[in-house]
Structure formats: C-alpha cells, structure tokens
Scaffold this motif. Structure first.
Motif, PDB file in Angstrom:
ATOM      1  N   LYS A 149      -4.488  -0.726 -11.053  1.00 28.26           N
ATOM      2  CA  LYS A 149      -3.278  -0.462 -12.088  1.00 28.26           C
ATOM      3  C   LYS A 149      -1.965  -0.983 -11.577  1.00 28.26           C
ATOM      4  O   LYS A 149      -1.127  -1.592 -12.500  1.00 28.26           O
ATOM      5  N   LEU A 150      -1.476  -0.553 -10.386  1.00 29.32           N
ATOM      6  CA  LEU A 150      -0.390  -1.235  -9.936  1.00 29.32           C
ATOM      7  C   LEU A 150      -0.234  -2.568  -9.808  1.00 29.32           C
ATOM      8  O   LEU A 150       0.952  -3.176  -9.780  1.00 29.32           O
ATOM      9  N   ASN A 151      -1.178  -3.215  -9.698  1.00 30.34           N
ATOM     10  CA  ASN A 151      -1.388  -4.639  -9.636  1.00 30.34           C
ATOM     11  C   ASN A 151      -1.070  -5.073 -11.244  1.00 30.34           C
ATOM     12  O   ASN A 151      -0.462  -6.283 -11.402  1.00 30.34           O
ATOM     13  N   GLY A 152      -1.220  -4.330 -12.105  1.00 32.13           N
ATOM     14  CA  GLY A 152      -1.103  -4.590 -13.654  1.00 32.13           C
ATOM     15  C   GLY A 152       0.406  -4.288 -13.630  1.00 32.13           C
ATOM     16  O   GLY A 152       1.224  -5.188 -14.250  1.00 32.13           O
ATOM     17  N   THR A 153       0.984  -3.341 -13.226  1.00 28.85           N
ATOM     18  CA  THR A 153       2.634  -3.018 -13.193  1.00 28.85           C
ATOM     19  C   THR A 153       3.294  -4.139 -12.431  1.00 28.85           C
ATOM     20  O   THR A 153       4.293  -4.543 -13.098  1.00 28.85           O
ATOM     21  N   LEU A 154       2.631  -4.722 -11.224  1.00 29.01           N
ATOM     22  CA  LEU A 154       3.265  -5.686 -10.700  1.00 29.01           C
ATOM     23  C   LEU A 154       3.369  -6.958 -11.603  1.00 29.01           C
ATOM     24  O   LEU A 154       4.536  -7.947 -11.584  1.00 29.01           O
ATOM     25  N   ALA A 155       2.375  -7.215 -12.555  1.00 27.04           N
ATOM     26  CA  ALA A 155       2.304  -8.347 -13.549  1.00 27.04           C
ATOM     27  C   ALA A 155       3.529  -8.093 -14.395  1.00 27.04           C
ATOM     28  O   ALA A 155       4.105  -9.119 -14.909  1.00 27.04           O
ATOM     29  N   GLU A 156       3.448  -6.809 -14.765  1.00 29.47           N
ATOM     30  CA  GLU A 156       4.502  -6.385 -15.891  1.00 29.47           C
ATOM     31  C   GLU A 156       6.166  -6.802 -15.411  1.00 29.47           C
ATOM     32  O   GLU A 156       6.831  -7.533 -16.024  1.00 29.47           O
ATOM     33  N   LEU A 157       6.336  -6.278 -14.062  1.00 31.62           N
ATOM     34  CA  LEU A 157       7.457  -6.647 -13.509  1.00 31.62           C
ATOM     35  C   LEU A 157       7.676  -8.233 -13.189  1.00 31.62           C
ATOM     36  O   LEU A 157       9.125  -8.504 -13.317  1.00 31.62           O
ATOM     37  N   TYR A 164      -1.221 -11.718 -11.194  1.00 27.54           N
ATOM     38  CA  TYR A 164      -1.370 -10.196 -10.987  1.00 27.54           C
ATOM     39  C   TYR A 164      -1.968  -9.708 -12.126  1.00 27.54           C
ATOM     40  O   TYR A 164      -1.826 -10.241 -13.356  1.00 27.54           O
ATOM     41  N   GLY A 165      -2.453  -8.573 -12.008  1.00 30.20           N
ATOM     42  CA  GLY A 165      -3.181  -7.978 -13.382  1.00 30.20           C
ATOM     43  C   GLY A 165      -4.049  -6.976 -12.880  1.00 30.20           C
ATOM     44  O   GLY A 165      -4.916  -7.084 -11.783  1.00 30.20           O
ATOM     45  N   GLU A 166      -4.259  -5.870 -13.524  1.00 25.24           N
ATOM     46  CA  GLU A 166      -5.130  -4.766 -13.646  1.00 25.24           C
ATOM     47  C   GLU A 166      -6.881  -5.218 -13.425  1.00 25.24           C
ATOM     48  O   GLU A 166      -7.561  -4.644 -12.530  1.00 25.24           O
ATOM     49  N   TRP A 167      -7.102  -6.552 -13.900  1.00 24.17           N
ATOM     50  CA  TRP A 167      -8.465  -6.923 -13.962  1.00 24.17           C
ATOM     51  C   TRP A 167      -8.696  -8.174 -12.881  1.00 24.17           C
ATOM     52  O   TRP A 167      -9.631  -8.405 -13.150  1.00 24.17           O
ATOM     53  N   LEU A 168      -7.967  -8.552 -12.110  1.00 23.34           N
ATOM     54  CA  LEU A 168      -8.028  -9.618 -11.318  1.00 23.34           C
ATOM     55  C   LEU A 168      -8.457  -9.051  -9.883  1.00 23.34           C
ATOM     56  O   LEU A 168      -8.033  -9.446  -8.830  1.00 23.34           O
ATOM     57  N   TYR A 169      -9.976  -8.762 -10.153  1.00 25.22           N
ATOM     58  CA  TYR A 169     -10.582  -8.143  -9.182  1.00 25.22           C
ATOM     59  C   TYR A 169     -12.082  -8.570  -9.256  1.00 25.22           C
ATOM     60  O   TYR A 169     -12.611  -8.755 -10.510  1.00 25.22           O
ATOM     61  N   ALA A 217       4.638   3.203  -9.885  1.00 24.02           N
ATOM     62  CA  ALA A 217       4.964   2.439 -11.144  1.00 24.02           C
ATOM     63  C   ALA A 217       6.020   3.539 -12.041  1.00 24.02           C
ATOM     64  O   ALA A 217       5.882   4.616 -12.397  1.00 24.02           O
ATOM     65  N   GLU A 218       7.450   2.991 -11.885  1.00 22.17           N
ATOM     66  CA  GLU A 218       8.510   3.596 -12.574  1.00 22.17           C
ATOM     67  C   GLU A 218       8.615   3.554 -14.175  1.00 22.17           C
ATOM     68  O   GLU A 218       9.078   4.471 -14.752  1.00 22.17           O
ATOM     69  N   SER A 219       7.612   2.584 -14.547  1.00 26.86           N
ATOM     70  CA  SER A 219       7.887   2.246 -15.929  1.00 26.86           C
ATOM     71  C   SER A 219       6.625   1.573 -16.438  1.00 26.86           C
ATOM     72  O   SER A 219       5.634   1.174 -15.463  1.00 26.86           O
ATOM     73  N   GLY A 220       6.534   1.250 -17.821  1.00 20.23           N
ATOM     74  CA  GLY A 220       5.355   0.609 -18.264  1.00 20.23           C
ATOM     75  C   GLY A 220       4.069   1.036 -18.381  1.00 20.23           C
ATOM     76  O   GLY A 220       4.188   2.562 -18.475  1.00 20.23           O
ATOM     77  N   LYS A 221       3.071   0.454 -18.623  1.00 18.10           N
ATOM     78  CA  LYS A 221       1.455   0.906 -19.094  1.00 18.10           C
ATOM     79  C   LYS A 221       1.215   2.080 -18.104  1.00 18.10           C
ATOM     80  O   LYS A 221       0.555   3.003 -18.495  1.00 18.10           O
ATOM     81  N   PHE A 222       1.399   1.662 -16.959  1.00 20.94           N
ATOM     82  CA  PHE A 222       0.816   2.626 -15.849  1.00 20.94           C
ATOM     83  C   PHE A 222       1.649   3.780 -15.091  1.00 20.94           C
ATOM     84  O   PHE A 222       1.842   4.159 -13.992  1.00 20.94           O
ATOM     85  N   ARG A 351       7.612  -5.990   4.215  1.00 23.94           N
ATOM     86  CA  ARG A 351       8.898  -6.383   3.381  1.00 23.94           C
ATOM     87  C   ARG A 351       8.483  -6.713   2.092  1.00 23.94           C
ATOM     88  O   ARG A 351       7.358  -7.001   1.862  1.00 23.94           O
ATOM     89  N   PRO A 352       9.504  -6.760   1.081  1.00 24.82           N
ATOM     90  CA  PRO A 352       9.071  -7.302  -0.221  1.00 24.82           C
ATOM     91  C   PRO A 352       8.576  -8.586  -0.369  1.00 24.82           C
ATOM     92  O   PRO A 352       9.262  -9.356   0.075  1.00 24.82           O
ATOM     93  N   ILE A 353       7.524  -8.859  -0.945  1.00 23.37           N
ATOM     94  CA  ILE A 353       7.066 -10.275  -1.005  1.00 23.37           C
ATOM     95  C   ILE A 353       7.149 -10.707  -2.658  1.00 23.37           C
ATOM     96  O   ILE A 353       7.841 -11.759  -3.065  1.00 23.37           O
ATOM     97  N   ALA A 354       6.658  -9.794  -3.512  1.00 23.33           N
ATOM     98  CA  ALA A 354       6.692 -10.063  -5.035  1.00 23.33           C
ATOM     99  C   ALA A 354       7.818  -9.516  -5.860  1.00 23.33           C
ATOM    100  O   ALA A 354       8.394 -10.272  -6.825  1.00 23.33           O
ATOM    101  N   LEU A 355       8.446  -8.677  -5.379  1.00 23.62           N
ATOM    102  CA  LEU A 355       9.486  -7.912  -5.829  1.00 23.62           C
ATOM    103  C   LEU A 355      10.952  -8.005  -5.020  1.00 23.62           C
ATOM    104  O   LEU A 355      10.977  -6.971  -3.989  1.00 23.62           O
ATOM    105  N   GLY A 356      11.491  -9.021  -5.200  1.00 23.64           N
ATOM    106  CA  GLY A 356      12.855  -9.211  -4.505  1.00 23.64           C
ATOM    107  C   GLY A 356      12.568  -9.652  -2.998  1.00 23.64           C
ATOM    108  O   GLY A 356      13.030  -8.741  -2.222  1.00 23.64           O
ATOM    109  N   ARG A 357      11.918 -10.760  -2.792  1.00 17.34           N
ATOM    110  CA  ARG A 357      11.587 -11.326  -1.400  1.00 17.34           C
ATOM    111  C   ARG A 357      12.681 -11.041  -0.343  1.00 17.34           C
ATOM    112  O   ARG A 357      13.794 -11.557  -0.764  1.00 17.34           O
TER     113      ARG A 357
END
Length: 404
Positions: A149-157, A164-169, A217-222, A351-357
C-alpha cells in the motif's frame, strides 16, 4: 577504535586492510550498467551463502520433522496455480533448484519474473493472498500488504504510477507444491521480497527484505498506514538497555552513512565478520530484549514455523552478536545488525531516494533484511542434503516420508 572488517568475496585480500571507516561498510551497487554487471556477476557465482570467513559452517541445518504442518501452504499454493492460464503458469513456474530464487531485487526498476498482482483477476489476487496468509502470521501478512500500500502512496506522491504502485509485485512458484518433495514460492517487488522454501514440514523463510519509503502515509488512499516502527523501536530499546561498557562494545560507530545494509539483493555470498557485543555478555533481561527483537522479524512467519526458527536461534544465542551504528536517542537514525551462525538481521535508516533525494539518512526510509547464513538461504542446504539422500537430481517418492 575497534575495526569492523567487511569483506565481499570478490573484493580480495586488500579488504583486510580496510577498517570501519573504509568504504566497504557502505558499499552500494552503482546505477545503470554497473548495477546490471553486478547482478550478472553475482548470479554467475556459485551459491555459498553469507559466512564470516568465506567458508560455511557445516552441520547447522538438518532435514527433520518439525511437527508443524505445511499442508495449508501447499493447498493454497496449488489453488493459486490452478487459477492461472497456461500462459501465466508458464511464466510463473520454475524448477525448485532454479537460479530464479536468487533473482530478486528490492529496487523498483528491476524486470521481474512470474505473474504480477497488476495483471491478476480479483479471484487470482484473492488466491495469491490466501497463499501468503497460509505462510505468514497475521502480522507478517499485514506488514506485507501495508508495504504494498505504501508503494501505492509513493506512486501518488511522485506521480510515477508506471514505477511504483500497490500491485507492482510478482509471484513465482519453484517446484511443484508437494508433501514430500522440495518446493517454494517467492514474492518480489519494491521494498518487499519473501523467499519461502518448503521441504516436508520444514520451512526456510529467507532471504526476506522489508522496508518502505515513506514509512507512513500522511495523505491519500492509504492515509494512516505505517510500517517498521516495532523493528525501529525495539532495536533502540535494546541498545539503551546496555550499560556504558556494553555500549562501547556494541556501538561500532557513533554516526551512520546514507546506506549501510550489506546483504540486500545480489549479495548472497557476502563475507561478514562478527561485530559488536556478544549475547553472552548480556544479562538475562537484555537477552530477553534481544530475543524479542529477533522475534519481531522471525514472527512474520506463521506461528508454528516461527517457534521452530526461534528455538534454532536460542540454541546459538551465546554465539549471537549485536552491532550498532548511529545515535541512540528517540530521534536518532541508525543501523543495527544481529548475527549468529543461523540468523542474520539488518536494519537501516536510509537516505531518501524517491522523496527528495539526499545523502542524509532519515527515519522515513527503512530497509531490513533477514537471512540464514552458512548456506541455508532459499533452503539451499536442506535441498542439497535432500539431493544427496536421494542420490540423484530427480527424487523418487518411495524413499521419502510424507509429512503428517
């Protein structure tokens, strides 16, 4: 200052001269082509497993009955396989000794094998999760699903829904689900990878990679989904329980680098010397905290098989080391490692990679790895013994004892 020697098999003798401040401790694969080369080089090496010297300790793992049934996992896996089309099954099934086991990657751009949740029907997804539910504890299943789910949140962000996405497994099945022959399954994707090997009523569930960015997840679907807090907090509780003398032994460095995990993807044969404080130097209460911390990771398996693994861990408790890098207050970022002949756990604030490297590690990006050292990741030592017992590669049933 105590030196922590970390030697990769391919690194050679010069590594012996490198201390804790050396680059080997935070050795990470480079991007792009070099990453590809590193993968190919790793897969070309015969599997040895994580060791302290480059040689495996023998006699640690035995084929035996645990008395804990694996039938629910077998039945669920078969039901999942039966739901696949011929074409899907051809991509999902591999021989039990296939190199496919070692081709997992916690990074997101890696091309996966098997069938993806993104292409499964609702019914197939249900059956895939039923297989995970039969294999994992309720906590382990929830953690796995929350990471997805948090991978889904990462896609949203990031708005990068193709990456990224909830179902990319993806799921692959090695061997045929069987009461007596070796088989297993693998879940592979960004920030959660589970390898689950079964032989009779024995289970080896390593390597396991779990982590997330973000961890909440601070916001969004999850919104509200949060992971890896117990692993983080129980580690801190243990280091804080140590007195000054013990901490001096346990803490190998008071600051940490951007990334410190050493046994992630394509690091099956890492040579890693023990570091930190030995469990024999801990008092009864501290040993209990150490076991509780180990149990946090082992307890992602279903309860029966987790008990079997924890009894193995306890047999080697005096040979178990706990090492720490980083700060020890409630805001600190840190790395810790638990290592014995039969288990290896790494926890790392990255370290952050996807969110503000950036190059500075934070509590919002966590990686953890669990491995079985000395050649039994992917159940490979049990598989080796199984083949020896049956004298040839294609086992025959008449010598095998089916589980109850």
């Amino acid at each position: 200052m105590k030196r922590l020697l970390v030697i990769g098999l391919c690194v050679g003798i010069s590594a012996l001269a490198v201390g804790i401040t050396g680059s080997l401790f935070s050795q990470r694969p480079h991007r792009g082509r070099q990453q590809q080369q590193q993968r190919e080089q790793s897969l070309a090496e015969p599997f040895l497993g994580v060791t302290t010297t480059g040689k495996t300790k023998t006699g640690l793992f035995k084929i035996k009955s645990t008395g804990v049934s694996t039938k629910p996992v077998r039945v669920a896996a078969q039901a999942f396989l039966d739901s696949l089309s011929k074409e899907q099954a051809s991509r999902t099934k591999f021989p039990v000794d296939d190199l496919e086991w070692r081709k997992w990657d916690n990074r997101h751009r890696y091309p996966r094998q098997g069938i993806g949740f993104n292409e499964m029907s609702q019914e197939q997804r249900k059956l895939a999760f039923a297989m995970l539910r039969a294999s994992l504890s309720a906590k382990g299943l929830k953690k796995t699903q929350d990471i997805m789910k948090l991978n889904g949140t990462l896609a949203e962000l990031t708005k990068r829904f193709d990456e990224y996405g909830e179902w990319l497994y993806w799921i692959t099945i090695m061997g045929e689900p069987s009461a007596i022959k070796p088989w297993g399954w693998q879940l592979d994707g960004h920030h959660v990878v589970i390898n689950y090997f079964v032989l009779g009523d024995q289970v080896v569930m390593t390597p396991v990679f779990m982590g997330s960015e973000p961890v909440k997840a601070e916001s969004g679907k999850f919104k509200g989904t949060v992971v890896m807090q117990e692993e983080q907090n129980k580690g801190l509780t243990l280091i804080k329980s140590l007195n000054a003398t013990q901490q001096a032994d346990a803490i190998v460095r008071s600051s940490k680098g951007p990334t410190n995990n050493l046994t992630e993807a394509f690091r099956d044969n890492v040579v890693l010397e023990y570091a930190g404080i030995k469990a024999s130097q801990l008092d009864a209460q501290q040993r209990e905290l150490l076991l509780e911390l180990i149990s946090e990771f082992v307890g992602n398996m279903d309860a029966g098989h987790a008990r079997v693994k924890m009894s193995e861990v306890k047999q080697h408790l005096d040979e178990t080391y706990f090492a720490w890098m980083g700060g020890t207050n409630s805001e600190s970022v840190y790395y810790y490692r638990i290592q014995s002949p039969v288990i290896l756990i790494e926890f790392d604030h990255q370290r952050p990679i996807a969110l503000g490297r950036s190059g500075t590690p934070t509590r919002n990006h966590i990686h953890t790895v669990v491995r079985t050292p000395n050649g039994n990741d992917y159940g490979k030592d049990l598989l080796r013994q199984h083949y020896l017992k049956h004298h040839h590669h294609h086992e025959t049933d008449e010598h095998s004892q089916p589980q109850k």
